[in-house]
Design a protein around this motif. Structure first.
Motif, PDB file in Angstrom:
ATOM      1  N   ARG A  63       2.874  -2.808  11.032  1.00 34.51           N
ATOM      2  CA  ARG A  63       4.213  -2.699  10.443  1.00 34.51           C
ATOM      3  C   ARG A  63       5.048  -3.932  10.759  1.00 34.51           C
ATOM      4  NH1 ARG A  63       3.767   2.933  11.692  1.00 34.51           N
ATOM      5  NH2 ARG A  63       4.588   2.588  13.776  1.00 34.51           N
ATOM      6  N   ASN A  65       4.020  -6.938  11.447  1.00 31.94           N
ATOM      7  CA  ASN A  65       3.511  -8.101  10.725  1.00 31.94           C
ATOM      8  C   ASN A  65       3.843  -8.044   9.236  1.00 31.94           C
ATOM      9  OD1 ASN A  65       2.362  -9.541  12.885  1.00 31.94           O
ATOM     10  ND2 ASN A  65       0.525  -8.260  12.848  1.00 31.94           N
ATOM     11  N   ARG A  66       3.820  -6.841   8.651  1.00 30.81           N
ATOM     12  CA  ARG A  66       4.198  -6.735   7.234  1.00 30.81           C
ATOM     13  C   ARG A  66       5.652  -7.130   7.026  1.00 30.81           C
ATOM     14  NH1 ARG A  66       0.806  -2.107   7.413  1.00 30.81           N
ATOM     15  NH2 ARG A  66       2.594  -0.766   7.875  1.00 30.81           N
ATOM     16  N   ARG A  69       5.972 -10.990   7.509  1.00 36.70           N
ATOM     17  CA  ARG A  69       5.427 -11.752   6.381  1.00 36.70           C
ATOM     18  C   ARG A  69       6.232 -11.570   5.102  1.00 36.70           C
ATOM     19  NH1 ARG A  69      -0.531  -9.653   8.039  1.00 36.70           N
ATOM     20  NH2 ARG A  69      -0.960 -11.189   9.690  1.00 36.70           N
ATOM     21  N   ALA A  70       7.029 -10.505   5.042  1.00 35.02           N
ATOM     22  CA  ALA A  70       7.847 -10.277   3.846  1.00 35.02           C
ATOM     23  C   ALA A  70       8.968 -11.301   3.717  1.00 35.02           C
ATOM     24  CB  ALA A  70       8.431  -8.867   3.875  1.00 35.02           C
ATOM     25  N   CYS A 131       7.424  -1.666   3.595  1.00 31.93           N
ATOM     26  CA  CYS A 131       6.625  -2.271   4.668  1.00 31.93           C
ATOM     27  C   CYS A 131       6.218  -1.223   5.692  1.00 31.93           C
ATOM     28  CB  CYS A 131       7.422  -3.373   5.362  1.00 31.93           C
ATOM     29  SG  CYS A 131       7.618  -4.893   4.416  1.00 31.93           S
ATOM     30  N   TYR A 135       2.959  -0.879   2.476  1.00 39.40           N
ATOM     31  CA  TYR A 135       2.907  -1.750   1.302  1.00 39.40           C
ATOM     32  C   TYR A 135       3.095  -3.218   1.698  1.00 39.40           C
ATOM     33  CZ  TYR A 135       3.346   2.432  -1.608  1.00 39.40           C
ATOM     34  OH  TYR A 135       3.139   3.648  -2.210  1.00 39.40           O
ATOM     35  N   LYS A 136       2.487  -4.078   0.920  1.00 42.52           N
ATOM     36  CA  LYS A 136       2.611  -5.519   1.127  1.00 42.52           C
ATOM     37  C   LYS A 136       3.777  -6.030   0.277  1.00 42.52           C
ATOM     38  CE  LYS A 136      -0.188  -9.754   1.068  1.00 42.52           C
ATOM     39  NZ  LYS A 136      -1.494 -10.324   0.641  1.00 42.52           N
ATOM     40  N   TYR A 168       0.928  -8.821  -4.209  1.00 44.70           N
ATOM     41  CA  TYR A 168       1.964  -8.082  -3.484  1.00 44.70           C
ATOM     42  C   TYR A 168       2.206  -6.739  -4.164  1.00 44.70           C
ATOM     43  CZ  TYR A 168       3.277 -12.301  -0.874  1.00 44.70           C
ATOM     44  OH  TYR A 168       3.276 -13.404  -0.048  1.00 44.70           O
TER      45      TYR A 168
END
Length: 259
Positions: A63, A65-66, A69-70, A131, A135-136, A168
């Motif tokens: 979570r 890291n998502r 990265r968002a 996130c 979800y990416k 994405y």
């Protein structure tokens, strides 16, 4: 001195967990052993509890890291919204949007209305929730997106960027309408948003009504095609209303006077 069998097994578990990259098992092993002895729990429960800690840690790391990265510019959570401050249409549709069904359905969400009514807060909050649910997500402003595409094309890395962009689960394109584009920028934006149409979700926030999108793209044919592509089977929320930020500011000032 000869090691006791119990100590030898414990060291073996620590060594195996290190080799298998299971740090939570290594970290919590001793306390779980003590708890197992005190409560006389079964081997199955002992193992399940250790594995649960490892899974929880990995899920939390994923979570984190998502969200990282968002590339959110701000952390704005749905829970922080004062729903009664939102425009009427947003209040009606808020519960539906929170389900994230539009992401599962691969449908777009367009938040259109005058500045300061909570568009970016809702978009960011939905992105953060996505996130957290696995979800990416990628967050960007529309002007930065166009500049990024142009840079990738000049550096001959456009194909790699397109591949990432398509995959994405959710792209949040904030601030459509604050800056107009030249013909090249308009075509690149149209092409990339079209890559996702009908398959993956995109959130667009804009301060302009669709009738005024011609001011952004300066090409009637492309403007019509862009609107048609983005709005097809989309969720559209009318965000025209009184300024959400102004209401927050007034409330803050009132609280300061009472303090």
């Amino acid at each position: 001195m000869t090691k006791s069998p119990r100590k030898a097994w414990k060291e073996a578990i620590e060594a195996y967990s290190k080799e298998l990259r299971l740090p939570m098992i290594r970290h919590h092993l001793e306390e779980q052993i003590q708890e197992a002895n005190q409560r006389d729990i079964s081997y199955e429960e002992f193992l399940a509890q250790l594995l649960e800690k490892e899974c929880d840690a990995r899920h939390e790391s994923a979570r984190y890291n998502r969200i990282r990265r968002a590339e959110f510019t701000h952390k704005k959570y749905l829970e922080d919204l004062c729903i009664e401050y939102l425009p009427e249409d947003a209040q009606k549709k808020f519960k539906l949007l929170k389900t994230l069904d539009f992401i599962r359905e691969g449908r777009n969400l367009i938040l259109a209305g005058n500045p300061g009514t909570g568009k970016s807060h809702i978009a960011t909050g939905l992105g953060l929730k996505a996130c957290q649910e696995g979800y990416k997500v990628w967050f960007t402003s529309v002007p930065l997106l166009v500049n990024r595409i142009k840079e990738c094309r000049s550096e001959q890395t456009l194909r790699a960027f397109q591949n990432r962009f398509e995959k994405y689960d959710l792209v949040i394109a904030d601030e459509m309408g604050y800056i107009s584009f030249d013909k090249e920028g308009s075509e690149l934006l149209f092409t990339h948003l079209s890559l996702r149409a009908g398959r993956k979700s995109t959130i667009i926030t804009t301060n302009l009504s669709f009738e005024r999108w011609g001011e952004i793209f300066q090409d009637p044919v492309m403007t019509a095609a862009m609107i048609d592509r983005l709005t097809h089977q989309s969720y559209i929320v009318n965000m025209n209303g009184n300024s959400y930020r102004m209401k927050e500011t007034k409330e803050w000032l009132q609280n300061q006077e009472l303090a």
